[in-house]
Design an enzyme around this catalytic site. Structure first.
Site, PDB file in Angstrom:
ATOM      1  N   HIS A   1      17.323 -33.177  11.045  1.00 50.78           N
ATOM      2  CA  HIS A   1      17.539 -32.741  12.424  1.00 50.78           C
ATOM      3  C   HIS A   1      17.256 -31.242  12.594  1.00 50.78           C
ATOM      4  O   HIS A   1      17.954 -30.536  13.321  1.00 50.78           O
ATOM      5  CB  HIS A   1      18.960 -33.066  12.892  1.00 50.78           C
ATOM      6  CG  HIS A   1      19.229 -34.539  13.004  1.00 50.78           C
ATOM      7  ND1 HIS A   1      19.060 -35.414  11.941  1.00 50.78           N
ATOM      8  CD2 HIS A   1      19.660 -35.297  14.042  1.00 50.78           C
ATOM      9  CE1 HIS A   1      19.368 -36.639  12.337  1.00 50.78           C
ATOM     10  NE2 HIS A   1      19.723 -36.598  13.594  1.00 50.78           N
TER      11      HIS A   1
ATOM     12  N   SER B   1      22.333 -40.572   9.398  1.00 51.96           N
ATOM     13  CA  SER B   1      21.380 -39.711  10.114  1.00 51.96           C
ATOM     14  C   SER B   1      20.297 -39.162   9.197  1.00 51.96           C
ATOM     15  O   SER B   1      19.134 -39.090   9.568  1.00 51.96           O
ATOM     16  CB  SER B   1      22.124 -38.536  10.761  1.00 51.96           C
ATOM     17  OG  SER B   1      23.084 -39.010  11.670  1.00 51.96           O
TER      18      SER B   1
ATOM     19  N   GLU C   1      30.700 -29.491   3.555  1.00 53.64           N
ATOM     20  CA  GLU C   1      29.381 -29.189   2.983  1.00 53.64           C
ATOM     21  C   GLU C   1      29.453 -28.215   1.803  1.00 53.64           C
ATOM     22  O   GLU C   1      28.684 -28.335   0.852  1.00 53.64           O
ATOM     23  CB  GLU C   1      28.470 -28.608   4.073  1.00 53.64           C
ATOM     24  CG  GLU C   1      28.189 -29.566   5.232  1.00 53.64           C
ATOM     25  CD  GLU C   1      29.337 -29.662   6.239  1.00 53.64           C
ATOM     26  OE1 GLU C   1      30.247 -28.797   6.216  1.00 53.64           O
ATOM     27  OE2 GLU C   1      29.328 -30.599   7.060  1.00 53.64           O
TER      28      GLU C   1
ATOM     29  N   ASP D   1      21.227 -33.192  21.562  1.00 54.55           N
ATOM     30  CA  ASP D   1      22.489 -32.693  20.988  1.00 54.55           C
ATOM     31  C   ASP D   1      22.734 -31.237  21.374  1.00 54.55           C
ATOM     32  O   ASP D   1      23.865 -30.756  21.339  1.00 54.55           O
ATOM     33  CB  ASP D   1      22.469 -32.805  19.455  1.00 54.55           C
ATOM     34  CG  ASP D   1      22.960 -34.165  18.976  1.00 54.55           C
ATOM     35  OD1 ASP D   1      23.651 -34.845  19.770  1.00 54.55           O
ATOM     36  OD2 ASP D   1      22.664 -34.537  17.831  1.00 54.55           O
TER      37      ASP D   1
ATOM     38  N   PHE E   1      24.074 -27.690   9.222  1.00 49.96           N
ATOM     39  CA  PHE E   1      25.320 -27.682   8.447  1.00 49.96           C
ATOM     40  C   PHE E   1      25.093 -27.301   6.986  1.00 49.96           C
ATOM     41  O   PHE E   1      26.043 -26.922   6.305  1.00 49.96           O
ATOM     42  CB  PHE E   1      26.032 -29.029   8.571  1.00 49.96           C
ATOM     43  CG  PHE E   1      26.329 -29.417   9.995  1.00 49.96           C
ATOM     44  CD1 PHE E   1      26.767 -28.462  10.895  1.00 49.96           C
ATOM     45  CD2 PHE E   1      26.155 -30.711  10.433  1.00 49.96           C
ATOM     46  CE1 PHE E   1      27.024 -28.797  12.225  1.00 49.96           C
ATOM     47  CE2 PHE E   1      26.406 -31.068  11.756  1.00 49.96           C
ATOM     48  CZ  PHE E   1      26.834 -30.109  12.658  1.00 49.96           C
TER      49      PHE E   1
ATOM     50  N   ARG F   1      14.476 -35.128  13.164  1.00 49.10           N
ATOM     51  CA  ARG F   1      15.162 -36.312  13.692  1.00 49.10           C
ATOM     52  C   ARG F   1      14.179 -37.328  14.288  1.00 49.10           C
ATOM     53  O   ARG F   1      14.303 -38.530  14.068  1.00 49.10           O
ATOM     54  CB  ARG F   1      16.151 -35.893  14.777  1.00 49.10           C
ATOM     55  CG  ARG F   1      16.852 -37.053  15.468  1.00 49.10           C
ATOM     56  CD  ARG F   1      17.698 -36.571  16.641  1.00 49.10           C
ATOM     57  NE  ARG F   1      18.491 -37.656  17.195  1.00 49.10           N
ATOM     58  CZ  ARG F   1      18.028 -38.554  18.062  1.00 49.10           C
ATOM     59  NH1 ARG F   1      16.765 -38.489  18.471  1.00 49.10           N
ATOM     60  NH2 ARG F   1      18.816 -39.519  18.535  1.00 49.10           N
TER      61      ARG F   1
ATOM     62  N   ARG G   1      12.684 -37.774   8.397  1.00 50.56           N
ATOM     63  CA  ARG G   1      13.951 -38.168   7.737  1.00 50.56           C
ATOM     64  C   ARG G   1      13.858 -39.587   7.161  1.00 50.56           C
ATOM     65  O   ARG G   1      14.498 -39.913   6.166  1.00 50.56           O
ATOM     66  CB  ARG G   1      15.138 -38.034   8.689  1.00 50.56           C
ATOM     67  CG  ARG G   1      15.060 -38.888   9.927  1.00 50.56           C
ATOM     68  CD  ARG G   1      16.292 -38.701  10.788  1.00 50.56           C
ATOM     69  NE  ARG G   1      16.169 -39.350  12.083  1.00 50.56           N
ATOM     70  CZ  ARG G   1      17.174 -39.975  12.691  1.00 50.56           C
ATOM     71  NH1 ARG G   1      18.364 -40.038  12.132  1.00 50.56           N
ATOM     72  NH2 ARG G   1      16.998 -40.514  13.877  1.00 50.56           N
TER      73      ARG G   1
END
Lengths: 250, 313
Positions: B108, B37, B58, B116, B83, B166, B11
């Site tokens: 992620h 993020s 989104e 998470d 998402f 991530r 990322r």
């Protein structure tokens, strides 16, 4: 067109046609010789099933031929079942899945602003369509981004695929809902040419906020047995019904 | 090629790439409340006028990007991989179908995301986007390769989905070697004639560890960083199939529909070679450290080793 295809959506085409004629004839800036002209105004037909109304207007303004129009829904036709920018000159959006057009129009408006262009973006949605959550995501974002050149027309014909909107999931006072989202809103009779022309002018000159015209219309307008009749949302007329329709509309 | 030292999360490479492309005024960045993020936040800080914040919405973001693409912009939109999936039909109908070049990045991705828990661990994104006609699908393995491949999207003619991770993983490339990467071409990190390990994302470094272990036991493995899942480098797979006794795929993704399935689809047409898939076996993850999760999922380098050994026997 719909009779020849044996399928299509006459009701929502007839409710929208007066609005489209006024928009194309009186307001929209385009060049039929150069359909991809960068600084043309954009028209995003989000209720893409009302494609016969769009194709009729595109024919009248010279984008497509009569043969194109009569090949509606047939294999290889530029007139696809739902309006599609990939297939048809003069079409700015690929519709068919409801609720997406206002977001797309917002993207067009934000790009125009980055380019310091004064092109206007027009979006038409149906009232059943605004049951989609994405429509309200876009409505909220348009206010947040002060998309003043974004102009929405809601075809409030009160009928959706299965039945009347009020029986499926009533959308209520659309004008006040949009207003609470930060939009400038005007309500009109969507079959009064005088009111339509005046509302389009109001909308295009108001660039301080996104603007919406809630046009109260009649599904199937102009054909007695289609008017306000949920059965003709997505059904082609038979031979006899076609004759009556053409007679009544002429 | 020996593995350069250091490490980086893919990322971070995405974030660096956006900055590298900023001279092109067509580049615009779209965010859905996760720019810190996905790392698009660095572009936002430098170019706020070309960054569009769309909140936690989104579906709207994807069609706003598509509208901008239709108006001459090159949009880079990002959120968590999971998402993006909420907007799958938007990508299908609003981006790919009209052929509008929007670049979507899902960060992620995979169970490596960690604590998470399962709601954030996308294990099906590569499979989903691979089914859409005309979509390019990538999953780079480190920050430098993610940066290079993302920058190459600037001149790419198809819409794309790039999954980033991530957490940091060991670097497979340095500034120079990453320049040799090309979208759609697998990258051979190590040569061996016994078995081929085709991997992507965080599993590439595990694959290299597996190859080291195998080598110490007399088995020589080729390791491929198959950063582009679609279009798949089928020519490279054919070459590996003809020289090796078998292929092992390794991915932090469901074995249904991902890299392993893409390789399986190809070799089922091309004559066949024994295949084993290391990946998520049709289950959800849970909270835990990346290492713990890789262990319970059977996705450590030793699981790759076992798969390779089973092919050799």
């Amino acid at each position: 067109m719909i009779h020849s295809a044996g399928a299509g959506h006459p009701g929502g085409s007839l409710s929208a046609i007066d609005l489209l004629v006024a928009l194309y004839g009186n307001k929209l800036r385009f060049d039929v010789e150069n359909p991809d002209w960068e600084d043309r105004d954009r028209f995003v037909m989000s209720k893409g099933h009302a494609s016969p109304a769009v194709y009729s207007v595109l024919y009248e303004f010279g984008f497509i031929s009569e043969d194109d129009m009569m090949s509606f829904r047939k294999m290889g036709s530029v007139c696809q079942g739902h309006v599609d920018m990939k297939w048809t000159d003069g079409v700015d959006f690929s519709a068919g899945s409801l609720g997406m057009g206002l977001s797309f129009g917002l993207g067009c408006a934000l790009a125009a602003r980055m380019d310091s262009s004064d092109r206007d973006i027009w979006v038409m949605v149906g009232d059943g369509e605004i049951q989609e959550g994405q429509f309200w995501e876009a409505a909220m974002a348009a206010d947040f981004h002060s998309a003043g050149r974004l102009n929405l027309i809601v075809d409030r014909n009160r009928i959706q695929n299965d039945d009347f909107v009020e029986s499926q999931m009533e959308v209520g006072n659309v004008a006040s809902k949009l207003s609470s989202f930060g939009w400038e809103v005007m309500e009109i009779d969507g079959h009064s040419m005088e009111e339509i022309v005046s509302a389009l002018e109001w909308s295009s000159t108001n660039i301080s906020a996104p603007t919406a015209i809630v046009a109260h219309t009649t599904k199937g307008k102009g054909v007695s047995f289609m008017e306000n009749n949920p059965s003709f949302h997505g059904k082609a007329p038979n031979d006899e019904e076609l004759e009556i329709s053409l007679e009544e509309l002429s | 090629m020996s593995a350069p030292s250091g490490g980086g999360a893919s990322r971070d490479g995405y974030g660096s790439a956006l900055l590298r492309m900023s001279d092109d005024s067509r580049v615009v960045v779209l965010e859905a409340d996760l720019g810190k993020s996905t790392k698009s936040c660095h572009f936002r800080e430098a170019y706020p006028d070309r960054t569009i914040s769309l909140g936690i919405a989104e579906q709207n973001m994807i069609l706003v990007a598509s509208g901008m693409a239709s108006s001459g912009k090159i949009p880079f939109a990002s959120t968590f991989a999971i998402f993006t999936e909420r907007g799958f039909e938007q990508v299908r109908n609003g981006v790919a179908r009209p052929g509008l070049v929007v670049h979507l990045c899902g960060s992620h991705g995979g169970v490596h995301t960690g604590t998470d828990g399962s709601s954030a661990q996308s294990i099906e994104d590569l499979a989903l986007y691979r089914t859409i006609p005309g979509m390019t699908v990538m999953h780079p393995c480190d920050d430098l390769s993610a940066e290079e491949l993302t920058v190459q999207l600037l001149n790419h003619e198809n819409p794309s989905y790039t999954r980033t991770a991530r957490n940091k993983t060991p670097r497979m490339y340095d500034q120079e070697t990453s320049k040799n990467l090309r979208i759609g071409k697998g990258s051979i990190l190590r040569n061996g004639d016994d078995v081929a390990i085709i991997s992507c994302g965080v599993m590439v470094s595990e694959s290299m560890k597996a190859a080291d272990y195998l080598s110490s036991n007399g088995i020589e493995a080729t390791v491929v960083d198959m950063h582009t899942i679609k279009p798949l480098d089928t020519g490279m797979i054919d070459e590996l199939a003809s020289k090796c006794k078998g292929i092992v795929t390794a991915e932090d993704h469901s074995v249904i529909g991902g890299l392993g399935a893409a390789v399986a689809e190809h070799i089922s047409y091309s004559g066949g070679v024994p295949l084993r898939m290391v990946g998520v076996s049709d289950r959800f993850g849970e909270s835990g450290t990346p290492q713990e999760l890789m262990e319970i999922m059977g996705m450590t380098y030793m699981d790759i080793v076992s798969s390779c050994e089973s092919l050799m026997s």
